[in-house]
Write a protein that holds these residues in place. Structure first.
Motif, PDB file in Angstrom:
ATOM      1  N   UNK A 298       0.822  -1.201   0.000  1.00 41.15           N
ATOM      2  CA  UNK A 298       0.000   0.000   0.000  1.00 41.15           C
ATOM      3  C   UNK A 298       0.862   1.259   0.000  1.00 41.15           C
ATOM      4  N   UNK A 299       1.938   1.248   0.777  1.00 34.94           N
ATOM      5  CA  UNK A 299       2.823   2.408   0.818  1.00 34.94           C
ATOM      6  C   UNK A 299       3.423   2.707  -0.551  1.00 34.94           C
ATOM      7  N   UNK A 300       3.822   1.672  -1.260  1.00 33.48           N
ATOM      8  CA  UNK A 300       4.397   1.873  -2.593  1.00 33.48           C
ATOM      9  C   UNK A 300       3.406   2.588  -3.503  1.00 33.48           C
ATOM     10  N   UNK A 301       2.137   2.214  -3.409  1.00 27.90           N
ATOM     11  CA  UNK A 301       1.117   2.846  -4.240  1.00 27.90           C
ATOM     12  C   UNK A 301       0.796   4.265  -3.758  1.00 27.90           C
TER      13      UNK A 301
ATOM     14  N   UNK B  19       2.405   6.334  -1.633  1.00 26.87           N
ATOM     15  CA  UNK B  19       3.506   7.288  -1.499  1.00 26.87           C
ATOM     16  C   UNK B  19       4.291   7.474  -2.792  1.00 26.87           C
ATOM     17  N   UNK B  20       3.855   6.791  -3.851  1.00 25.08           N
ATOM     18  CA  UNK B  20       4.542   6.890  -5.151  1.00 25.08           C
ATOM     19  C   UNK B  20       6.012   6.498  -5.021  1.00 25.08           C
ATOM     20  N   UNK B  21       6.258   5.374  -4.365  1.00 24.64           N
ATOM     21  CA  UNK B  21       7.621   4.896  -4.136  1.00 24.64           C
ATOM     22  C   UNK B  21       8.066   4.001  -5.292  1.00 24.64           C
ATOM     23  N   UNK B  22       9.377   3.846  -5.476  1.00 21.77           N
ATOM     24  CA  UNK B  22       9.865   2.885  -6.478  1.00 21.77           C
ATOM     25  C   UNK B  22       9.361   1.480  -6.154  1.00 21.77           C
ATOM     26  N   UNK B  23       9.118   0.704  -7.171  1.00 25.07           N
ATOM     27  CA  UNK B  23       8.565  -0.633  -6.961  1.00 25.07           C
ATOM     28  C   UNK B  23       9.484  -1.517  -6.112  1.00 25.07           C
ATOM     29  N   UNK B  24      10.798  -1.230  -6.147  1.00 22.68           N
ATOM     30  CA  UNK B  24      11.742  -2.045  -5.379  1.00 22.68           C
ATOM     31  C   UNK B  24      12.120  -1.381  -4.053  1.00 22.68           C
ATOM     32  N   UNK B  25      11.303  -0.439  -3.576  1.00 26.51           N
ATOM     33  CA  UNK B  25      11.658   0.327  -2.375  1.00 26.51           C
ATOM     34  C   UNK B  25      11.945  -0.592  -1.189  1.00 26.51           C
ATOM     35  N   UNK B  26      11.085  -1.557  -0.943  1.00 27.44           N
ATOM     36  CA  UNK B  26      11.278  -2.443   0.200  1.00 27.44           C
ATOM     37  C   UNK B  26      12.208  -3.612  -0.120  1.00 27.44           C
ATOM     38  N   UNK B  27      12.229  -4.013  -1.369  1.00 26.06           N
ATOM     39  CA  UNK B  27      13.135  -5.098  -1.755  1.00 26.06           C
ATOM     40  C   UNK B  27      14.588  -4.691  -1.564  1.00 26.06           C
ATOM     41  N   UNK B  28      14.879  -3.411  -1.788  1.00 30.53           N
ATOM     42  CA  UNK B  28      16.253  -2.912  -1.654  1.00 30.53           C
ATOM     43  C   UNK B  28      16.441  -2.102  -0.372  1.00 30.53           C
ATOM     44  N   UNK B  29      15.490  -2.215   0.560  1.00 28.46           N
ATOM     45  CA  UNK B  29      15.546  -1.379   1.767  1.00 28.46           C
ATOM     46  C   UNK B  29      16.822  -1.639   2.572  1.00 28.46           C
ATOM     47  N   UNK B  30      17.171  -2.907   2.780  1.00 30.85           N
ATOM     48  CA  UNK B  30      18.352  -3.220   3.574  1.00 30.85           C
ATOM     49  C   UNK B  30      19.626  -2.758   2.890  1.00 30.85           C
ATOM     50  N   UNK B  31      19.635  -2.833   1.588  1.00 28.99           N
ATOM     51  CA  UNK B  31      20.799  -2.347   0.836  1.00 28.99           C
ATOM     52  C   UNK B  31      20.960  -0.839   1.010  1.00 28.99           C
ATOM     53  N   UNK B  32      19.847  -0.113   0.921  1.00 30.64           N
ATOM     54  CA  UNK B  32      19.897   1.348   1.116  1.00 30.64           C
ATOM     55  C   UNK B  32      20.268   1.685   2.560  1.00 30.64           C
ATOM     56  N   UNK B  33      19.724   0.917   3.495  1.00 28.79           N
ATOM     57  CA  UNK B  33      20.028   1.128   4.906  1.00 28.79           C
ATOM     58  C   UNK B  33      21.523   0.975   5.165  1.00 28.79           C
ATOM     59  N   UNK B  34      22.119  -0.048   4.577  1.00 25.54           N
ATOM     60  CA  UNK B  34      23.530  -0.337   4.801  1.00 25.54           C
ATOM     61  C   UNK B  34      24.430   0.773   4.266  1.00 25.54           C
TER      62      UNK B  34
END
Length: 690
Positions: free
Chosen positions: A396-399, A401-416
């Protein structure tokens, strides 16, 4: 021998490998684990409803979340209409009665909840079709009736009255109102007056305007397939009328020009609620969103944070101190740091909270803090993925908040990849210690003087007083001198005269009172009987059964709690004897331990404060002499808990004035007892005290 040789060879090989490892060097972290989120499949109905489907066949269950993403809605002088709409939705429909609706959901072992902006359902997958039908039926064809409206309205008003005595509720209200302004959707609040302005037709209008599919999402997760969901959704939700909700524009909230203390007096508070807040403009799609989360976590996200370590572990001021940062695609949100502290350390706690806010924007974040916080976030993120509701929220957040489709898939990578410099930059951007509101809600007579003398960075912080409704008021003067001709005895004498006179009160041998209150929709009956011979019976009943009962009969007595009887000990007997007389103030007339402690405001009335016991105070109206309030403080599990009784609506019985409304508050619980009958010198028998 051969086995021994192999064993020794293995041992020496192990020692050699160990010798090659330098234990003084921390091993490099491996790559961030790949997150395998279920990718939602989606489709739209012609009325605007967007459906997201995540298939998960591990367990035979399914969940549905209906979310209507409306912009903020200003309810104005009918604040409460949204809450009432949400409470009336889901009470059956035009096609099925409330009773049959609830019975079927219980029979299916399912759950179905509604709010003013959506619904949630969960069931076994074999009941999925019926649950979607029930959700759609209740959402599209609600059965708003006057009877149910009146019930929900009464519940809402009862809850609001309870909150008026709860420090945390008042603090939360004032925080929002001062941050946004009371004419902003996030700053307005519901009152008894605004609820009474709401009619059933207002609820129906609100539903028609805002419970529409234009901005709606239906997320289905679980043991289902796309074609089944599509077929059922088209069958049950196509009839949902297409409409676009009204839109509004609001003034943008701003931070205060300088750090200041906004104080709200709550005389019944035994602890102070402190909130340091400022406006932030943060959205989930911002590049520094994750850095802002990490900065907040380091400052006050949990038990390892700076605020917690300082105020609890080091100073022992509180059981916990935390911070949070909001995000909102529609406009500004808030950063806030909060703590609930003892009265005597309120001013010191404010200083320490401001100090930590200043340090995190001026002092570097350590490698240890950053690494530990990243590890904590990563662990929480991975654990949360096991909950289907988390998957639904992410989709729901992706839709929304207009987030990239991979926002959560790459979340840990971005966090790191977030650096210390990025965390420090986010802290400087979002934690505004130089333009912060420090909102303190507490007992003014104990804490105001300390607040007014806070020295922060060489300057005294201005202290502005506000009411419980966030209106600017004059700062109370707790040092106002009690007139020299006023004493504890004269205050009690005035009270006795005001309610009927000493002779009248001394003629009362027995007193009986019946009253009732509501608790979560259930009736509480209170029955009190007293005599002038050290006899008392107090019985609180629910549905005809005693919840709590106390009996005193001279030098013996007992209490019953939840069906368990316990004989009173000597200390308990002495305490109850002091309360057993029909009018305890007659005994206080010649009690030298009763002293006048000053003057305080009780509501909008000025009152004399008398200490009438070791842990008990009584407040008497300066003008009328009537008793307004009693406060008893007890300590339980290391915490001081105040029990407050407010006395209102005095009426005459047999020539004596009695309060016909008694509001009792203990911690967050508040009960408004309305007296139905008072009997003087009748209605009491010896068997009442057996």
């Amino acid at each position: 021998m051969k086995n021994t040789y192999i064993l020794l060879l293995t041992l020496f090989s192990f020692i050699a490998v160990q010798a090659q490892v330098d234990r003084t060097v921390m091993p490099k972290p491996g790559p961030a684990p790949e997150i395998n989120l279920g990718v939602p499949q989606s489709f739209n109905l012609n009325n605007g409803l967007k459906v997201l489907v995540v298939e998960n066949h591990k367990l035979p269950r399914v969940s549905m979340q209906l979310s209507i993403d409306n912009p903020p809605i200003l309810e104005g002088d009918k604040a409460g209409v949204a809450s009432l709409t949400g409470s009336l939705l889901g009470l059956g429909s035009k096609n099925i009665t409330k009773e049959a609706f609830n019975e079927e959901i219980d029979f299916l072992g399912a759950r179905l909840y509604f709010s003013a902006q959506g619904a949630y359902a969960q069931s076994l997958s074999k009941y999925f079709s019926r649950m979607m039908e029930l959700m759609a039926d209740a959402a599209i064809y609600p059965n708003f009736t006057q009877e149910e409206f009146d019930k929900e309205k009464e519940k809402l008003i009862t809850g609001l009255k309870t909150e008026e005595k709860v420090v945390s509720s008042i603090s939360s209200r004032v925080q929002r109102a001062l941050a946004y302004g009371k004419n902003h959707p996030y700053g307005e609040f519901t009152t008894e007056e605004t609820v009474n302005n709401v009619t059933l037709s207002d609820v129906e209008e609100f539903y028609r305007d805002y419970f529409v599919p234009a901005n709606a999402y239906l997320i289905v997760i679980g043991d289902v397939n796309l074609e089944e969901v599509k077929s059922l959704t088209e069958k049950y939700f196509t009839s949902w009328t297409k409409a676009v909700p009204p839109s509004f524009s609001y003034s943008q909230p701003k931070n205060v020009p300088n750090t200041q203390i906004n104080f709200v007096d709550m005389p019944n508070a035994v602890q102070s609620e402190i909130t340091v807040q400022n406006i932030v403009n943060l959205k989930m799609k911002d590049n520094d969103y994750i850095a802002a989360l990490l900065a907040n976590e380091i400052l006050g996200g949990g038990a390892d944070s700076r605020l917690y370590s300082n105020l609890r572990e080091d100073k022992g001021y509180t059981y916990g101190a935390y911070s949070s940062i909001g995000n909102d695609k529609y406009g500004p949100s808030r950063f806030s740091a909060t703590a609930e502290v003892r009265n005597m350390v309120t001013d010191s706690s404010v200083v320490e909270m401001l100090k930590e806010l200043d340090l995190i924007v001026t002092a570097p974040v350590t490698d240890e803090e950053l690494n530990n916080t990243k590890a904590l976030y990563a662990g929480s993120f991975i654990m949360a993925l096991e909950d289907p509701e988390t998957i639904a929220r992410y989709a729901l957040n992706i839709e929304k908040e207009n987030l990239p489709k991979d926002f959560y898939k790459t979340f840990l990578e971005k966090l790191d990849k977030v650096s210390k410099e990025e965390v420090e930059a986010a802290a400087k951007k979002y934690f505004n210690v130089n333009n912060a509101r420090v909102i303190v809600v507490g007992k003014g007579s104990d804490i105001l003087s300390g607040l007014q003398n806070i020295d922060y960075k060489g300057k005294k912080l201005p202290v502005l007083a506000y009411s419980k409704t966030a209106d600017r008021v004059e700062t109370p003067d707790y040092n106002a001198a009690v007139p020299t001709d006023i004493s504890a005895k004269s205050v009690i004498e005035k009270y006795i005269t005001a309610i009927g006179g000493k002779d009248k009160l001394e003629s009362v041998n027995t007193l009986a009172m019946m009253a009732a209150a509501e608790m979560q929709g259930m009736k509480l009956d209170l029955n009190i009987k007293k005599t002038s011979s050290s006899q008392l019976m107090q019985d609180v009943q629910m549905m005809g059964n005693s919840v709590s009962k106390q009996v005193l009969n001279g030098d013996t007595g007992y209490m019953i709690m939840q069906g368990q009887r316990k004989d009173l000990e000597e200390k308990e007997l002495d305490a109850i004897k002091k309360e057993s007389a029909p009018f305890t103030e007659l005994q206080l007339l010649n009690d030298d331990s009763v002293v006048i402690e000053g003057m305080e405001m009780i509501g909008d009335k000025n009152a004399y404060k008398l200490k009438v016991g070791e842990n008990k105070s009584a407040f008497f109206d300066v003008e009328t002499g009537l008793k307004l309030q009693e406060v008893t403080v007890t300590e339980m599990q290391g915490q001081k808990i105040a029990s407050t009784s407010n006395f209102e609506d005095y009426k005459e019985v047999s020539g004596i004035l009695f309060p016909y409304k008694i509001i009792q508050t203990v911690g967050p619980q508040s009960f408004e007892f309305i007296v139905s009958e008072i009997k003087v010198n009748e209605g009491v028998s010896p068997t009442d005290f057996e």
